[in-house]
Design a protein around this motif. Structure first.
Motif, PDB file in Angstrom:
ATOM      1  N   ALA A  98       0.775  -1.276   0.030  1.00  0.00           N
ATOM      2  CA  ALA A  98      -0.118   0.165  -0.028  1.00  0.00           C
ATOM      3  C   ALA A  98       0.837   1.265   0.020  1.00  0.00           C
ATOM      4  O   ALA A  98       0.340   2.273  -0.453  1.00  0.00           O
ATOM      5  N   HIS A  99       2.105   1.260   0.442  1.00  0.00           N
ATOM      6  CA  HIS A  99       2.902   2.363   0.440  1.00  0.00           C
ATOM      7  C   HIS A  99       4.418   1.832  -0.126  1.00  0.00           C
ATOM      8  O   HIS A  99       4.790   0.667   0.000  1.00  0.00           O
ATOM      9  N   THR A 100       5.038   2.973  -0.698  1.00  0.00           N
ATOM     10  CA  THR A 100       6.299   2.685  -1.161  1.00  0.00           C
ATOM     11  C   THR A 100       7.324   1.931  -0.093  1.00  0.00           C
ATOM     12  O   THR A 100       7.283   2.584   1.047  1.00  0.00           O
ATOM     13  N   TRP A 101       8.010   1.057  -0.631  1.00  0.00           N
ATOM     14  CA  TRP A 101       8.921   0.494   0.225  1.00  0.00           C
ATOM     15  C   TRP A 101      10.223   1.340   0.048  1.00  0.00           C
ATOM     16  O   TRP A 101      10.985   1.172  -1.033  1.00  0.00           O
ATOM     17  N   TRP A 102      11.110   1.938   1.109  1.00  0.00           N
ATOM     18  CA  TRP A 102      12.150   2.555   0.672  1.00  0.00           C
ATOM     19  C   TRP A 102      13.310   1.969   1.682  1.00  0.00           C
ATOM     20  O   TRP A 102      12.970   1.445   2.876  1.00  0.00           O
ATOM     21  N   ILE A 103      14.496   1.712   1.014  1.00  0.00           N
ATOM     22  CA  ILE A 103      15.572   1.226   1.717  1.00  0.00           C
ATOM     23  C   ILE A 103      16.919   2.147   1.392  1.00  0.00           C
ATOM     24  O   ILE A 103      16.817   2.991   0.638  1.00  0.00           O
ATOM     25  N   GLY A 104      17.778   1.982   2.276  1.00  0.00           N
ATOM     26  CA  GLY A 104      19.124   2.842   1.910  1.00  0.00           C
ATOM     27  C   GLY A 104      19.604   2.197   0.772  1.00  0.00           C
ATOM     28  O   GLY A 104      19.958   1.014   0.360  1.00  0.00           O
ATOM     29  N   ALA A 105      20.390   3.509   0.104  1.00  0.00           N
ATOM     30  CA  ALA A 105      21.065   3.151  -1.248  1.00  0.00           C
ATOM     31  C   ALA A 105      22.241   2.334  -1.359  1.00  0.00           C
ATOM     32  O   ALA A 105      22.718   1.457  -2.132  1.00  0.00           O
ATOM     33  N   SER A 106      22.824   2.299   0.050  1.00  0.00           N
ATOM     34  CA  SER A 106      24.210   1.298   0.271  1.00  0.00           C
ATOM     35  C   SER A 106      23.775   0.520   1.446  1.00  0.00           C
ATOM     36  O   SER A 106      25.059   0.054   2.088  1.00  0.00           O
ATOM     37  N   GLY A 107      22.776   0.170   1.816  1.00  0.00           N
ATOM     38  CA  GLY A 107      22.544  -0.429   3.194  1.00  0.00           C
ATOM     39  C   GLY A 107      21.609   0.223   3.857  1.00  0.00           C
ATOM     40  O   GLY A 107      21.472   1.671   3.981  1.00  0.00           O
ATOM     41  N   MET A 108      20.715  -0.357   4.781  1.00  0.00           N
ATOM     42  CA  MET A 108      19.686   0.333   5.454  1.00  0.00           C
ATOM     43  C   MET A 108      20.285   1.514   6.520  1.00  0.00           C
ATOM     44  O   MET A 108      19.727   2.513   6.620  1.00  0.00           O
ATOM     45  N   SER A 109      21.726   1.306   6.959  1.00  0.00           N
ATOM     46  CA  SER A 109      22.097   2.377   7.703  1.00  0.00           C
ATOM     47  C   SER A 109      22.357   3.738   7.019  1.00  0.00           C
ATOM     48  O   SER A 109      22.444   4.937   7.762  1.00  0.00           O
ATOM     49  N   ALA A 110      22.456   3.820   5.695  1.00  0.00           N
ATOM     50  CA  ALA A 110      22.562   4.917   4.792  1.00  0.00           C
ATOM     51  C   ALA A 110      21.284   5.803   5.133  1.00  0.00           C
ATOM     52  O   ALA A 110      21.225   7.182   5.003  1.00  0.00           O
ATOM     53  N   LEU A 111      19.937   5.533   5.585  1.00  0.00           N
ATOM     54  CA  LEU A 111      19.008   6.163   6.005  1.00  0.00           C
ATOM     55  C   LEU A 111      19.132   7.040   7.043  1.00  0.00           C
ATOM     56  O   LEU A 111      18.518   8.267   7.120  1.00  0.00           O
ATOM     57  N   VAL A 112      20.029   6.755   8.032  1.00  0.00           N
ATOM     58  CA  VAL A 112      20.020   7.709   9.185  1.00  0.00           C
ATOM     59  C   VAL A 112      21.472   8.190   9.238  1.00  0.00           C
ATOM     60  O   VAL A 112      21.733   9.156  10.126  1.00  0.00           O
ATOM     61  N   ARG A 113      22.440   7.740   8.220  1.00  0.00           N
ATOM     62  CA  ARG A 113      23.703   8.284   8.370  1.00  0.00           C
ATOM     63  C   ARG A 113      23.775   9.856   8.310  1.00  0.00           C
ATOM     64  O   ARG A 113      24.549  10.552   8.814  1.00  0.00           O
ATOM     65  N   PRO A 114      22.886  10.339   7.266  1.00  0.00           N
ATOM     66  CA  PRO A 114      22.940  11.728   7.395  1.00  0.00           C
ATOM     67  C   PRO A 114      22.296  12.587   8.650  1.00  0.00           C
ATOM     68  O   PRO A 114      22.756  13.722   8.773  1.00  0.00           O
ATOM     69  N   LEU A 115      21.443  11.795   9.586  1.00  0.00           N
ATOM     70  CA  LEU A 115      21.245  12.458  10.917  1.00  0.00           C
ATOM     71  C   LEU A 115      22.384  12.319  11.854  1.00  0.00           C
ATOM     72  O   LEU A 115      22.454  13.069  12.935  1.00  0.00           O
ATOM     73  N   ALA A 116      23.450  11.924  11.329  1.00  0.00           N
ATOM     74  CA  ALA A 116      24.594  11.442  12.171  1.00  0.00           C
ATOM     75  C   ALA A 116      25.821  12.445  12.065  1.00  0.00           C
ATOM     76  O   ALA A 116      26.972  12.022  12.530  1.00  0.00           O
ATOM     77  N   ASP A 117      25.772  13.189  11.300  1.00  0.00           N
ATOM     78  CA  ASP A 117      26.549  14.150  10.757  1.00  0.00           C
ATOM     79  C   ASP A 117      26.996  15.009  11.715  1.00  0.00           C
ATOM     80  O   ASP A 117      26.263  16.193  12.060  1.00  0.00           O
ATOM     81  N   ALA A 118      28.056  14.932  12.082  1.00  0.00           N
ATOM     82  CA  ALA A 118      28.882  15.972  13.291  1.00  0.00           C
ATOM     83  C   ALA A 118      28.699  15.785  14.716  1.00  0.00           C
ATOM     84  O   ALA A 118      29.460  16.301  15.522  1.00  0.00           O
ATOM     85  N   PRO A 119      27.412  15.177  15.192  1.00  0.00           N
ATOM     86  CA  PRO A 119      27.517  15.213  16.639  1.00  0.00           C
ATOM     87  C   PRO A 119      28.673  14.281  17.289  1.00  0.00           C
ATOM     88  O   PRO A 119      29.221  13.462  16.800  1.00  0.00           O
ATOM     89  N   ASP A 120      28.540  14.500  18.651  1.00  0.00           N
ATOM     90  CA  ASP A 120      29.672  13.427  19.515  1.00  0.00           C
ATOM     91  C   ASP A 120      28.976  12.113  19.652  1.00  0.00           C
ATOM     92  O   ASP A 120      28.380  12.003  20.394  1.00  0.00           O
ATOM     93  N   ILE A 121      29.310  11.164  18.786  1.00  0.00           N
ATOM     94  CA  ILE A 121      28.826   9.920  19.055  1.00  0.00           C
ATOM     95  C   ILE A 121      29.881   8.877  19.418  1.00  0.00           C
ATOM     96  O   ILE A 121      31.036   8.871  18.713  1.00  0.00           O
ATOM     97  N   ARG A 122      29.546   8.335  20.651  1.00  0.00           N
ATOM     98  CA  ARG A 122      30.801   7.435  21.218  1.00  0.00           C
ATOM     99  C   ARG A 122      30.296   6.055  21.012  1.00  0.00           C
ATOM    100  O   ARG A 122      29.453   5.828  22.048  1.00  0.00           O
ATOM    101  N   LEU A 123      30.932   5.357  20.364  1.00  0.00           N
ATOM    102  CA  LEU A 123      30.651   3.863  19.893  1.00  0.00           C
ATOM    103  C   LEU A 123      31.280   3.019  20.661  1.00  0.00           C
ATOM    104  O   LEU A 123      32.204   3.515  21.639  1.00  0.00           O
ATOM    105  N   ARG A 124      30.797   1.964  21.097  1.00  0.00           N
ATOM    106  CA  ARG A 124      31.032   0.860  22.007  1.00  0.00           C
ATOM    107  C   ARG A 124      31.198   1.419  23.693  1.00  0.00           C
ATOM    108  O   ARG A 124      32.095   1.367  24.048  1.00  0.00           O
ATOM    109  N   SER A 125      30.145   2.123  23.614  1.00  0.00           N
ATOM    110  CA  SER A 125      30.127   2.944  25.050  1.00  0.00           C
ATOM    111  C   SER A 125      28.741   2.322  25.605  1.00  0.00           C
ATOM    112  O   SER A 125      27.674   2.963  25.303  1.00  0.00           O
ATOM    113  N   THR A 126      28.769   1.691  26.642  1.00  0.00           N
ATOM    114  CA  THR A 126      27.669   1.110  27.362  1.00  0.00           C
ATOM    115  C   THR A 126      27.345   1.827  28.614  1.00  0.00           C
ATOM    116  O   THR A 126      28.363   1.732  29.567  1.00  0.00           O
TER     117      THR A 126
END
Length: 326
Positions: A98-126
């Protein structure tokens, strides 16, 4: 803290809700710090790359949009080349989406990568502990001895994990008890010869297998072999939640052969991944939880449903509430 001081805001989780909240806060001149226990961003908008150079979208398979703000986001992502429409061949009897299926152009994480541009993201930090002290929040990380201090905290972990983190710290945990999230076992498979089926994606309403998709139908996913992603049904996944991955693979391969009705080609690669918190089955019913006096906000897709759009709506609502607090 003076009225003009920039507050220190911690966001726990770099999935869609956390990244959306962080992006919106940056538009308001704030500079949140994101803590993510995994090695990458996106949460279930995940792409797994193997040592053989193959790629699999092994979490969320696509996103759909109904909310005007999310429609606009996807339009911008498409224009930027980060999102593409996906129209795989479906079984003949399957209803058209019923609705268009959207996927990331280079994998699904591509959909949120633009939202992660520049912030202080600390990976492997629990974040292992959270407590209120002297008008601030103390975050204890599993990877370091000293605590970090913030004026406000946003928790975007799955509801059960958020409840455990906030136990004894906030009365918001009472509402979290009413949220249910089902697990999902995912199998990433590569065959030496093409799987002899006429479709590229299919959803099943009964049995151990809930979904299968040919990864080569997903544009930007690299790989040279016939690769498939298989999702087990929620009930089946729950029943086998603590089984060893090799045992799960054996059962899922047998179920796949039975469901497709064809003999599986020789297997070149097989790996199982357990999503302990995969799909919301009973949502909270509101876009977030807020303790404005304690400067604590809690949200995620589980607030409104099981779609990625729900996570976006929750992240947006939390950012608006935080923006109003300063």
């Amino acid at each position: 803290m003076s009225d003009h001081a920039s507050p220190r805001i911690a966001i726990i989780g770099a999935g869609t809700a956390g990244l959306t909240c962080a992006y919106q806060l940056r538009q308001r001149g704030l500079s949140p710090v994101i803590f993510e226990k995994s090695r990458g961003i996106g949460g279930r908008l995940a792409t797994r790359r193997t040592d053989h150079g193959d790629a699999y979208d092994h979490g969320a398979q696509f996103v759909t949009a109904r909310d005007p703000a999310f429609v606009d986001l996807l339009a911008n992502l498409q224009q930027a080349g980060a999102a593409v429409a996906w129209s795989p061949r479906l079984p003949e009897q399957a209803p058209r989406p019923a609705h268009t299926w959207w996927i990331g152009a280079s994998g699904m994480s591509a959909l949120v990568r633009p939202l992660a541009d520049a912030p202080d993201i600390r990976l492997r930090s629990t974040v292992s502990a959270l407590r209120r002290h002297a008008g601030q929040w103390e975050l204890q990380l599993a990877e370091q001895d000293h605590a970090e201090h913030f004026d406000a905290v946003v928790v975007t972990a799955p509801a059960p994990q958020a409840r455990a983190l906030l136990a004894g710290v906030s009365p918001l945990t009472d509402a979290l008890e009413h949220v249910d999230i089902a697990p999902c076992w995912a199998a990433m498979l590569a065959f030496d010869a093409p799987l002899d089926v006429s479709f590229e994606a299919a959803r099943f309403d009964a049995g151990p297998i809930a979904w299968i998709a040919r990864q080569s139908s997903r544009g930007g996913l690299v790989g040279h072999r016939d690769r498939w992603l298989v999702h087990a049904a929620p009930e089946w996944s729950a029943a086998h939640l603590e089984d060893a991955p090799d045992e799960v693979l054996t059962l899922m391969l047998s179920a796949l052969a039975e469901r497709t009705g064809v003999a599986l080609p020789p297997i070149a690669f097989a790996q199982a991944h357990r999503w302990r918190y995969a799909m919301t089955t009973r949502p909270l019913g509101q876009p977030m939880l807020a303790d404005a006096s304690g400067r604590l906000w809690v949200g995620g897709d589980w607030c409104l449903g099981a779609r990625v759009e729900s996570a976006f709506q929750s992240g947006l609502a939390m950012a608006q509430a935080i923006g109003a607090a300063w």
